[in-house]
Each structure stands twice: as structure tokens, then as C-alpha cells.
Design a protein around this motif. Structure first.
Motif, short mmCIF file in Angstrom:
data_model
loop_
_atom_site.label_atom_id
_atom_site.label_comp_id
_atom_site.label_asym_id
_atom_site.label_seq_id
_atom_site.Cartn_x
_atom_site.Cartn_y
_atom_site.Cartn_z
N LEU B 42 0.83 -1.22 0.00
CA LEU B 42 0.00 0.00 0.00
C LEU B 42 0.86 1.26 0.00
CD1 LEU B 42 -2.93 -0.74 2.49
CD2 LEU B 42 -3.07 -0.43 0.02
N ILE B 86 10.61 -5.68 5.50
CA ILE B 86 9.60 -5.65 6.55
C ILE B 86 8.47 -6.65 6.27
CG2 ILE B 86 7.83 -4.18 7.57
CD1 ILE B 86 9.99 -1.91 7.14
N GLY B 95 -0.85 -4.64 5.08
CA GLY B 95 -1.67 -3.44 4.94
C GLY B 95 -1.09 -2.29 5.74
N ILE B 96 -0.52 -2.62 6.89
CA ILE B 96 -0.03 -1.57 7.77
C ILE B 96 1.40 -1.16 7.42
CG2 ILE B 96 0.52 -1.04 10.16
CD1 ILE B 96 -1.96 -2.87 10.81
N SER B 97 2.24 -2.14 7.04
CA SER B 97 3.60 -1.75 6.69
C SER B 97 3.57 -0.82 5.47
CB SER B 97 4.47 -2.97 6.43
OG SER B 97 3.91 -3.78 5.44
N ILE B 99 1.28 1.38 4.79
CA ILE B 99 0.93 2.73 5.23
C ILE B 99 2.12 3.39 5.92
CG2 ILE B 99 -0.52 3.95 6.91
CD1 ILE B 99 -2.80 2.17 5.84
N GLY B 100 2.91 2.60 6.65
CA GLY B 100 4.14 3.13 7.23
C GLY B 100 5.10 3.61 6.15
N LEU B 101 5.21 2.80 5.09
CA LEU B 101 6.11 3.17 3.99
C LEU B 101 5.63 4.46 3.31
CD1 LEU B 101 8.61 1.79 2.59
CD2 LEU B 101 7.03 1.19 0.77
N MET B 103 3.87 6.91 4.77
CA MET B 103 4.18 8.05 5.64
C MET B 103 5.66 8.41 5.56
SD MET B 103 1.96 6.85 8.96
CE MET B 103 2.44 8.13 10.08
N PHE B 104 6.49 7.37 5.54
CA PHE B 104 7.93 7.58 5.47
C PHE B 104 8.32 8.29 4.16
CE2 PHE B 104 12.12 5.78 4.21
CZ PHE B 104 12.89 6.41 5.18
N LEU B 106 6.37 10.04 2.09
CA LEU B 106 5.80 11.38 2.06
C LEU B 106 6.66 12.34 2.89
CD1 LEU B 106 3.42 13.36 1.47
CD2 LEU B 106 2.31 12.48 3.52
N ILE C 96 -9.78 -5.26 4.77
CA ILE C 96 -8.96 -4.07 4.98
C ILE C 96 -9.78 -2.84 4.65
CG2 ILE C 96 -6.85 -2.87 4.34
CD1 ILE C 96 -5.70 -5.56 3.54
N ILE C 299 -5.59 3.36 11.40
CA ILE C 299 -5.12 2.02 11.05
C ILE C 299 -3.85 1.71 11.84
CG2 ILE C 299 -4.23 0.57 9.17
CD1 ILE C 299 -5.95 2.13 7.24
N ASP C 341 6.79 13.56 10.01
CA ASP C 341 6.17 12.49 9.21
C ASP C 341 7.17 11.37 8.97
OD1 ASP C 341 3.82 13.87 8.98
OD2 ASP C 341 4.43 14.89 7.14
N THR C 342 8.42 11.75 8.66
CA THR C 342 9.44 10.75 8.38
C THR C 342 9.66 9.86 9.60
OG1 THR C 342 10.50 12.49 7.09
CG2 THR C 342 11.76 10.47 7.43
N GLY C 345 6.69 7.62 10.21
CA GLY C 345 6.71 6.51 9.25
C GLY C 345 7.67 5.43 9.70
N VAL C 348 6.22 3.43 12.57
CA VAL C 348 5.24 2.43 12.12
C VAL C 348 5.96 1.22 11.52
CG1 VAL C 348 3.37 1.98 10.51
CG2 VAL C 348 3.47 4.16 11.71
N LEU C 349 6.95 1.47 10.66
CA LEU C 349 7.66 0.37 10.01
C LEU C 349 8.36 -0.51 11.04
CD1 LEU C 349 9.15 2.20 6.88
CD2 LEU C 349 7.32 0.50 6.93
N VAL C 352 5.70 -2.47 13.19
CA VAL C 352 5.04 -3.54 12.45
C VAL C 352 6.02 -4.70 12.22
CG1 VAL C 352 5.43 -2.83 10.06
CG2 VAL C 352 3.29 -3.90 10.67
N ALA C 353 7.30 -4.36 12.05
CA ALA C 353 8.29 -5.41 11.85
C ALA C 353 8.54 -6.18 13.15
CB ALA C 353 9.60 -4.80 11.34
#
Lengths: 336, 310, 377
Positions: B42, B86, B95-97, B99-101, B103-104, B106, C96, C299, C341-342, C345, C348-349, C352-353
């Protein structure tokens, strides 16, 4: 065992961070007593580099700072991309409690927050816009821009420069100064030649550059030879005009001549420096607000920046100057 | 209203549509590779932004738009490796990774723009190439054969991707890994390696999609240049049923309707602009809902593979 | 998959004898992952010539150093929690939901319209009515992709992405038309905002001089209700069964597509509530940009909470604090907001990992425990 070690490490990191925070806070915030700088904080909904609304305020602050003698005389702090109102409200309150003299809330969505917070900090000046409502509070300024005025002047020039009698408008969403600028522009065109067609497209987004570009290309394919529009995404329209090579552009909010030096005829520029200087002067005299300030051609808050790189025919320039003079004197009124 | 049916307008709509479809083709076909191998990415929009910025920045400084495109591919590859690490190695919830990617990407592209460039510049990107003879054909020539190189490349990608997916062993491996990774694994296919390859290939294409914006279609960079285009690209993969030809149909449908609504506005047809802007989104759903041909998604899509799982 | 899987492998029931060490470890892993991401953020801060210690100190004191910071983190957690609850229900049915942005918009539109249209109603009637109407509006926006998936097998990612764009344009249409603030029209500013909603429709503030409102309590109560719904009712059980193994559920006589559609509808309803709460709790009017990206950050909050309604309560507060602290950090060291934001992000990565390690750990422990049990018996 390893887990426990990780735990301890993380705990230490957190404690270190908190400890440093404490240390930071005990350090005196202000500098020496000799010359305390005047302090202004600004909270903006988009980036300082948006080539539009936020950048216009940011460059004005920088200009005033340079004029006053740099950071020693005027300290500026900013928070950008504060499109979430609760975040902006927190920033506004935070800056006020840090003792800033003036806190500028540069977005019409911040009104309610300013109204609430200003009551708690009666010795701080708050300014917000674009709107006209000071909530009857003595320490709040409201400011707005009569974008339709510069739109009218641009419209007059556009009508005289079009050969195809077809002018294209690429707008984001028909609200705020995106709407009022174009309303004025249409009136300016009609004042010169009512037979000219002004066709408008709206992309439904302030940021969709790709669609904005294609909208401009569509106007050009339909025969338009002069374009205008507003929002940060019009940089795409300017690019499309540049690619076509023979299509002229009129800008608003910021001077956009740098993007296509041969094709940008003129830009309406928002100049907030007069407002900022007036607020500083008033503050030093003890007057903290209660005033609505409208950027107009009359008070030099709005300026038409003619692009020196574009050879504007004398009669067109004269007509533009006349329109400016007439709007200033009130001989012409432009309705948003 | 009759004007909209004139030859000139129809040619105009189709010409616009070809341009508008370009970034979607790159990004959606790239995403199709990733999804066929079983990985939902995503984060396409974030990769596109990084690609768009790198292509813009390198072109701005070297004046060489080819180096710009190369930079976009390299940066896309790096983002793809991050996503694979990841989602494949760490078996994260995809789905979530993604969205993290997003945000990163952007955040980082905006940050780099702010620090390294500071203000909006236009650059001279890939020039328009009129193909000899073909571009002279009335109507057809203007619609199809007067574009910049990335536009042609995007359309040539469709048969290439079809060939790669349907006619090569690699394609077969990608599909088997997406349908039944355990079976593929037992046949000696290295599931993780195939997924890494597919996600990275997809990311390289997403980087090119970004480059096609910043160096061919709009010739500039701005914070959040894509404005969510990457999410539409992911949606179009479902429209196309993971087949390059289906994706082509989806991208063209979306772009033709988008170009059509712009012309409706330009010609002053009495329609609310917001309703006009809605049209491509509405029609894409409607066409898919009422078209009978439905493809089942790769069985292992969005499911991390763990060896020895029952 | 053998069809008798449901019988062979019952759905995990909640054990009452919670293993404290296990819970602690699983909760600390995301925190450690977060710290690792912040460490990379520190490098970025150094590159921008900002002091990372000063920056992160500001982040911590920004949330815990003052009432306003702390209440703000709770204010932000509220829509995250509501959206996250919906995401959680959908995820449990293995759907989703990317459509929360649009569903928030629909909820906000409905709340604004209703409270303006029935502005003479008393507050005790108006507030519940507004919440109900927004709940339904969001539900409709979730039901459409739900029914499209159930009846016409239109993939929900495609439909929710498109529905987001449609909702946005719908809001544009209304906000520059019937919902535009008459005061803005009179003043000639034509701002993209609605009239302010009547005061009796405002949710009461919990702490004076802050934005924290009663919606926060509502969200926590709903989290408990969602937990009961998912784990203590038949419908909830079936939603989870559908998510765990659609084939086996189908064999067991559960109509899979109906339950997936239901979960999307509920997801939409909760996002709609988030929209309403933003209007009547925080903004008091409809504004351009009302969603604030909560549809996506919700999410992320759902992930932080382990896709569990009760885990979501601390998780959305943690994520809310992270957002509030990050803003404070931007103000303290004056770095571009894109850096925030960076770093987010990256967080989150990394988080999630880190889930893999957490899963590995718990499966190893399960084996150990069952081994000891076997020995004991």
C-alpha cells in the motif's frame, strides 16, 4: 536475560531524555536583559515553501525581520503544516505561554481556537486570518485579503492580451480567495470586452498538481491563450503554459514570475509586511488588537508585481495602472 | 453539449487520457507484480514521491533527465528493499507496513525537498517526440504519437509485463508463490527471493511512475506532488484483475473519464465541478460492479509465508 | 485445508490466567521498536543541526509536562480510538478498510447538517441524535463497499479508495453550497467552512481551557462494548471465525460475505462517529480538512493495539501522545514538519516489523507451557 537488559536500556534512555528535558527547562529562556528581541510566532496550515498563502506570510515576516536588524531585533518561530486544528490550537497556546508578543494564526480554520485562547492571555496580541471577526476582544486582530481587486486588474490585462478571446481559469475548489480572486478576474475581463469567454475548471483539490496541469492543457487545447488560477497546485498550470510556449499566465498570492519568466505577465502579491509592522508599532504603544485589517490595493497590502522579463505593451500597462488607481479611489468597486 | 461530441474535443479527450494514464500504468503494473507474488504494497504513493523527488533533483542539478530517471529507479529499488525486508523477512502485516512506507516516503521526500531545494522550480524534462510518419496520421497521430518518452514507455510496459508474467518461467514462479507458497517451496522455489524480486521490481516501476510526473508530465516537484495518486494505482490493480491488459483498461477508463470531465468544465457544460471531479471514481466502481468478468485474487495475497507452517 | 478445521482447532478463547511476563514482553516490544526508530530520527535531527536530546526532551515534556499537553494527547486519541475500533472489527473479518477517511467525512457532514437543521432541539436530545445520525451516515459509507464485495465481489480496497475521493468531493460540493457559513458569504470571504453549530450541541469539556471533551469517555466505553461484541456474542464470534478461516467458516454454515459486509458497515459507522465527535467536540463546525488524516493514522493505532479493542485504548493514547509530542518537538527545535512524518513513518515500520519477534516469542512460550503441562499430568 536479554529481554531484561533491553528493558533496562530502554528505561535508561527514557529517563535520560526526561532528565535532559528538566535541565533544558531550568535554563533561562530569554537572553540578556540588554536588548530583548521582539518575539513573533506563526502557525500555518501549509508549508513555508508552498509558493502561495503560507509562503506569503513567511516571506513578509522574514522581510520585516531583515528590516528591523535580524534575529537580535525580531525573533520568529513557526509551526507549519498545521492543518489539524487541535494541533494548531496547542501550538497557539504554547507560543502564547512562552511569552511571545504576537502570535499569528495564519488560517481561517483557527478562529475558534484564537477566540478561546486570547481570553486567557490578555497581554499577548493574537492575529488570525483570513477572516474579519475579532470576536470583540481587545487583543485580537483579524485580517483578510480583498483578492478580487488584484483579480480585476489581472482580468483587465488578460482581456487586452488575448487574441483567441478565450481565457482559461484553473482553480482548486471554489471557496475563499480562490473564488474571490477569480470573481474579480471575470469582472475585469468583462469590463474590457464582454464578448470574451472565460472558462473555469476546478480540480476539487488544493494539492493535485497532475490534474491541475492537465486542466491547463485542456484549456490550451480548447484554444485559450491566457491562463490564470490559484492555490499551490497551479505551479502545474504554469508548467503547462511554459510547455505550450505561447500561453500567458497571471499569478496570485505570490510573485510567480520565476517559474516562467517569459510568460508570466503579472502576479497579485499579498504583502503582509505593513500589517506586521503596524501590529508591532501598536504593541509597543500598548494597543494589542481589536482591529480588522484588509489587504487592499489602497493600503499597499495587495500589489501587482509586473514581471520585468515580459514586454508588456504600454497601453495594457496604462490600463492596468488606471484600474489600480480607480480601485484605490473607489471609482471602481469590485464585488467578491 | 453537442460540442463535446465534436472530433476536436474527442481527440483532445483521448490525448489527455493517454498522458493521464501514464503514471497509473507504471505504478499499477508494478503493484501487480508485487501482488501476484502475494505481497500487498500500500506504500506505492510514498515510493512514487521518493522517485519523483530524486528524478527532479538529479535533473535539476545535472541537466540530464536520463540520470534523473535512473535515480528514481535506484531510489525505488531501495524503497522496495525496505518494504520487502519488513513484509517478507519480518512477515509484517502488509496493509499496515504499506501505510508506514507511505508516511515515510511522504515525509522524507518533503523533508529533502525543503532542505535541498527550498522552493518550486520548473525543469526541462523529457521532450515530446513526434514519431515520424505515424504522428502524421489524422487524429490517430495526435492522440497516440506526439508524447514524451515515458508515455510511450508506460504503454510498451503493458505487453512486456504480460510476456514476463504469462510466458516466462519467472512469471510462473511469481504466480506460484502468490497462489500456493508452500507448494512452490516444496518444488524448490525460494519463496522469499521471488517475493523480494517482485516487490522490488514493483517499487522500481513506482519510482518511474513518480519520475514520469516530475520529469515528463508536470516537470517540477512540490511537497506531496502525487496527492494520493498511488492509492488509485493500487485500486486499479484490482480493477485489472492482476493482468496487465486489465490494468491498461482500468487506467484508460479512469483517465478518459477524468479528461472528459475536464472538457465538460472547459466547455461550460452546466454541471457542478465537484460532481464532475467525482465521475472517474464513480464510473470505475460502477464498471467493475457491473462487468461480469471477475478474477480471483492470488490466494496467498497479504499472507506472509512461514516455512513449515501447516 | 481440511474442512473439519473448526472442530480441530477451536478459536482461541481468552484465558483468565494471564501470564504477566508474556503480556509485559509483548507490550514492551513495540516500545523498543519505537525507540529504535527514534534513534534513527536522532540521526536525522543531527543532520538538520538540531540537538536530539533537546528535541526528544521536548517530546516527552510536551505530553507529560503540562495539563494542556496531556489533555491534548487524549483529545487526539479519541478519533484514533473510534476509527481504530472500526478498523479492528474489519481486520478481524480479514477485511482491509482503507475507507475511514471518507467515512469520517460522511459522519462529519451528517453531524453538521443535523445539528444545524435541528438547532432548536435541547442538548440532551440533540447530542445523542447527532451521534446516531453520524453513526448511520458512516455505516452507509461502509455498507456500500460491503455490499459491493458481498454481492458483486468488488474488492474493498478498490471501492474504499474510490469512495474516499467521492466523499471528499461531496463535502466540497456541500461546503461551498448549502452548508457554507452565511457569515462568510456576507463578509465576502467565502471560507470553506460551515456555520458554527449551536452551543447545546457541543460535547461538554472535561477540563476547562483545553479541548478535551466527553467524546473521550464515549470512545472508551465503546471500546469495551466492541470487545464484548466481538468476544461474547455470536455475531462477533462469527466475524472472527470468518477472518480466521473463511473456508472452514463457510463449511460450518456461516455466510462469509454477509459477515464481511457487516464488519465493513460497522467499521464505517465507527469512523462516522469519529467525524461527529470532531465536529461537536472539537471544531464546532465543518471545515475543509476535517479528517486530519485520522483515517490512516487510525489504522496505525489499531496495529499498535494488536487489533484488539481493549489494546486499542492505551495504543491510541500512545500514538496520540507521539503525535502531540512530535509537534512540540517541532516547535522546540524548529525543524521542518516533514521530519515528523518521516520519523512517524519509521516508527510504524519498526513496530510492524517487531510483531514477528513478538509472535515467535508467544508461540515458543505456548509450546513450553504445553510441554510443562504434559509433564505435570
Amino acid at each position: 536475560m536479554r529481554i531484561r537488559a533491553l528493558f533496562i536500556v530502554s528505561l535508561i534512555v527514557v529517563m535520560l531524555a526526561t532528565a535532559c528535558g528538566g535541565g533544558q527547562q531550568t535554563a533561562p529562556a530569554g537572553g540578556g536583559e540588554a536588548a530583548k528581541p521582539f518575539r513573533i510566532a506563526v502557525v500555518m496550515p501549509s508549508a513555508t515553501t508552498d509558493m502561495a498563502f503560507s509562503q506569503s506570510m513567511w516571506s513578509a515576516l522574514k522581510a520585516v525581520q531583515a528590516e528591523m536588524g535580524g534575529e537580535a531585533a525580531l525573533e520568529i518561530k513557526y509551526s507549519e503544516n498545521m492543518f489539524k486544528v487541535p494541533d494548531a490550537a496547542a501550538a497557539i497556546r504554547d507560543y502564547a505561554s512562552q511569552g511571545f508578543n504576537i502570535v499569528i494564526a495564519h488560517g481561517s480554520q483557527y478562529g475558534a481556537s484564537v477566540e478561546e485562547i486570547a481570553k486567557d492571555f490578555p497581554n499577548t496580541t493574537f492575529a488570525w486570518g483570513t477572516d474579519v471577526n475579532t470576536f470583540g476582544l481587545p487583543n485580537v486582530y483579524a485580517y483578510t485579503a480583498a483578492a478580487e481587486q488584484g483579480g480585476y486588474v489581472n482580468g483587465v490585462m488578460a482581456a487586452m492580451l488575448t487574441k483567441s478571446k478565450l481565457i482559461g481559469v484553473t482553480g482548486p475548489i471554489e471557496v475563499g480567495d480562490a473564488k474571490t480572486y477569480i470573481d474579480g478576474f471575470v469582472q475585469g475581463v468583462a469590463a474590457v470586452d464582454p464578448s470574451i469567454t472565460v472558462s473555469k475548471t476546478w480540480t476539487g483539490s488544493f494539492s493535485d498538481v497532475a490534474l491541475m496541469t492537465e486542466a491547463a492543457k485542456t484549456h490550451i487545447a480548447a484554444g485559450a491563450d491566457v491562463l490564470t488560477g490559484s492555490s499551490q497546485s497551479v505551479v502545474g498550470s504554469i508548467g503547462a503554459a511554459k510547455e505550450a510556449g505561447n500561453v500567458l499566465w497571471f499569478g496570485t498570492q505570490q510573485d510567480q514570475a520565476s517559474l516562467a519568466p517569459e510568460l508570466v505577465v503579472a502576479s497579485q502579491v499579498y504583502d503582509w509586511t505593513a500589517l506586521i509592522k503596524q501590529m508591532i508599532a501598536n504593541y509597543k504603544e500598548g494597543k494589542l488588537g481589536g482591529i480588522t485589517y484588509v489587504l487592499e490595493l489602497k493600503n499597499d497590502g495587495l500589489k501587482i508585481a509586473f514581471n520585468p522579463g515580459f514586454a508588456l505593451p504600454d497601453n495594457v500597462k496604462a490600463a492596468a495602472e488606471k484600474a489600480i488607481a480607480d480601485i484605490k479611489s473607489g471609482a471602481i468597486t469590485v464585488n467578491p | 453539449m453537442t460540442e463535446i461530441l465534436s472530433a476536436a474535443v474527442i481527440v483532445g479527450i483521448l490525448t489527455s487520457a493517454i498522458r493521464l494514464a501514464t503514471p497509473y500504468l507504471f505504478a499499477s503494473i508494478g503493484e501487480a507484480f508485487a501482488q501476484t507474488s502475494g505481497v500487498l504494497n500500500l506504500g506505492v504513493d510514498g515510493i512514487m514521491l521518493m522517485g519523483a523527488f530524486s528524478a527532479f533533483y538529479v535533473t535539476l542539478h545535472t541537466g540530464n533527465v536520463w540520470l534523473g530517471a535512473l535515480a528514481a529507479m535506484l531510489v525505488g529499488l531501495l524503497m522496495g528493499l525496505l518494504m520487502s525486508l519488513i513484509s517478507v523477512t519480518f512477515k509484517a502485516e502488509q496493509g499496515i507496513s504499506g501505510i508506514g512506507l507511505y508516511m515515510f516516503g511522504l515525509g522524507l521526500s518533503s523533508l529533502l525537498f525543503k532542505v535541498l531545494v527550498g522552493t518550486v522550480y520548473t525543469i526541462s524534462g523529457f521532450p515530446v517526440i513526434k514519431i515520424p510518419f505515424l504522428s502524421q496520421i489524422p487524429y490517430i497521430g495526435q492522440i497516440f504519437f506526439q508524447h514524451s518518452l515515458p508515455v510511450y514507455a508506460a504503454f510498451l510496459l503493458v505487453p512486456l509485463a504480460w510476456w514476463l508474467l504469462d510466458k516466462t518461467t519467472w512469471g510462473l514462479k511469481i504466480k506460484s508463490v502468490g497462489q500456493n507458497p508452500a507448494a512452490a517451496d516444496s518444488l524448490g522455489v525460494n519463496v522469499d527471493r521471488v517475493r523480494y524480486f517482485s516487490v522490488c521490481l514493483g517499487a522500481v516501476l513506482a519510482g518511474l511512475a513518480g519520475a514520469s510526473l516530475s520529469t515528463a508530465l508536470v516537470n517540477l516537484f512540490q511537497e506531496n506532488l502525487t496527492a494520493g495518486l498511488g492509492f488509485i494505482a493500487v485500486a486499479l490493480v484490482y480493477f485489472g484483475g492482476w493482468r496487465p491488459l486489465g490494468i491498461l483498461a482500468g487506467a484508460l477508463l479512469f483517465s478518459v473519464v477524468n479528461a472528459f470531465q475536464l472538457w465538460l468544465q472547459v466547455l461550460g457544460v452546466n454541471i457542478q465541478s465537484d460532481v464532475a471531479v467525482m465521475l472517474p471514481y464513480l464510473l470505475t466502481i460502477a464498471v467493475l460492479a457491473f462487468s461480469m468478468n471477475r478474477v480471483r485474487q492470488p490466494a496467498a495475497l497479504n499472507k506472509p509465508f512461514e516455512r513449515g507452517e501447516n | 485445508m481440511p474442512p473439519n478445521l473448526i472442530a480441530a482447532k477451536p478459536l482461541p478463547q481468552h484465558k483468565l490466567n494471564i501470564d504477566l511476563k508474556d503480556v509485559l514482553f509483548r507490550a514492551s516490544l513495540p516500545l523498543l521498536a519505537m525507540l529504535a526508530a527514534l534513534l534513527i530520527g536522532a540521526v536525522l535531527l543531527l543532520l538538520l543541526r538540531a540537538n536530539p536530546f533537546q528535541a526528544y526532551a521536548a517530546m516527552v515534556t510536551g505530553v507529560f509536562g503540562s495539563t494542556s499537553g496531556f489533555t491534548q494527547s487524549l483529545t487526539k486519541a479519541t478519533p484514533l480510538l473510534l476509527v481504530g475500533l472500526g478498523i479492528c472489527i474489519a481486520f478481524r473479518a480479514s477485511v482491509i478498510n482503507i475507507g475511514a477517511e471518507g467515512q469520517i467525512i460522511l459522519g462529519a457532514l451528517a453531524a453538521t447538517w443535523f445539528s444545524l437543521a435541528f438547532r432548536h432541539w435541547p442538548g440532551w436530545l440533540l447530542i445523542p441524535a447527532v451521534l446516531l445520525v453520524s453513526f448511520l451516515a458512516g455505516a452507509i459509507w461502509g455498507f456500500i463497499p460491503g455490499i459491493l464485495k458481498a454481492r458483486l465481489s468488488v474488492n474493498e480496497i478498490l471501492s474504499t479508495v474510490m469512495m474516499n475521493a467521492i466523499a471528499l468531493q461531496l463535502m466540497n460540493l456541500l461546503i461551498r453550497g448549502p452548508l457554507m457559513d452565511p457569515a462568510g458569504i456576507a463578509a465576502g470571504t467565502y471560507l470553506a467552512q460551515s456555520e458554527r453549530i449551536p452551543e447545546q450541541a457541543w460535547l461538554p469539556r472535561l477540563v476547562p481551557q483545553t479541548l478535551l471533551h466527553a467524546g473521550a469517555i464515549l470512545a472508551v466505553v465503546l471500546a469495551v462494548l466492541v470487545y464484548i461484541f466481538l468476544w461474547r456474542t455470536t455475531i462477533g464470534y462469527r466475524i472472527r471465525a470468518v477472518g480466521l478461516n473463511p473456508d472452514a467458516s463457510r463449511y460450518a454454515g456461516i455466510n462469509v460475505s454477509v459477515y464481511q459486509a457487516l464488519s465493513l458497515t460497522l467499521a464505517g459507522a465507527f469512523a462516522g462517529l469519529a467525524g461527529a465527535v470532531e465536529v461537536i467536540g472539537v471544531q464546532h463546525r465543518l471545515l475543509e480538512g476535517i479528517t486530519s488524516g485520522y483515517g490512516f493514522s487510525g489504522i496505525v493505532a489499531a496495529l499498535f493495539g494488536g487489533l484488539h479493542p481493549l489494546g486499542l485504548v492505551p495504543a491510541s493514547w500512545l500514538f496520540g501522545s507521539l503525535l502531540v509530542g512530535a509537534d512540540k518537538m517541532q516547535r522546540a527545535v524548529q525543524v521542518p514538519s516533514a521530519l515528523i512524518d518521516t520519523i512517524l513513518g519509521l516508527v510504524v515500520l519498526f513496530v510492524v516489523a517487531s510483531n514477528l519477534l513478538s509472535r515467535r516469542w508467544s508461540s515458543r512460550r505456548t509450546i513450553e507451557i504445553s510441554a510443562t503441562e504434559e509433564v505435570n499430568s
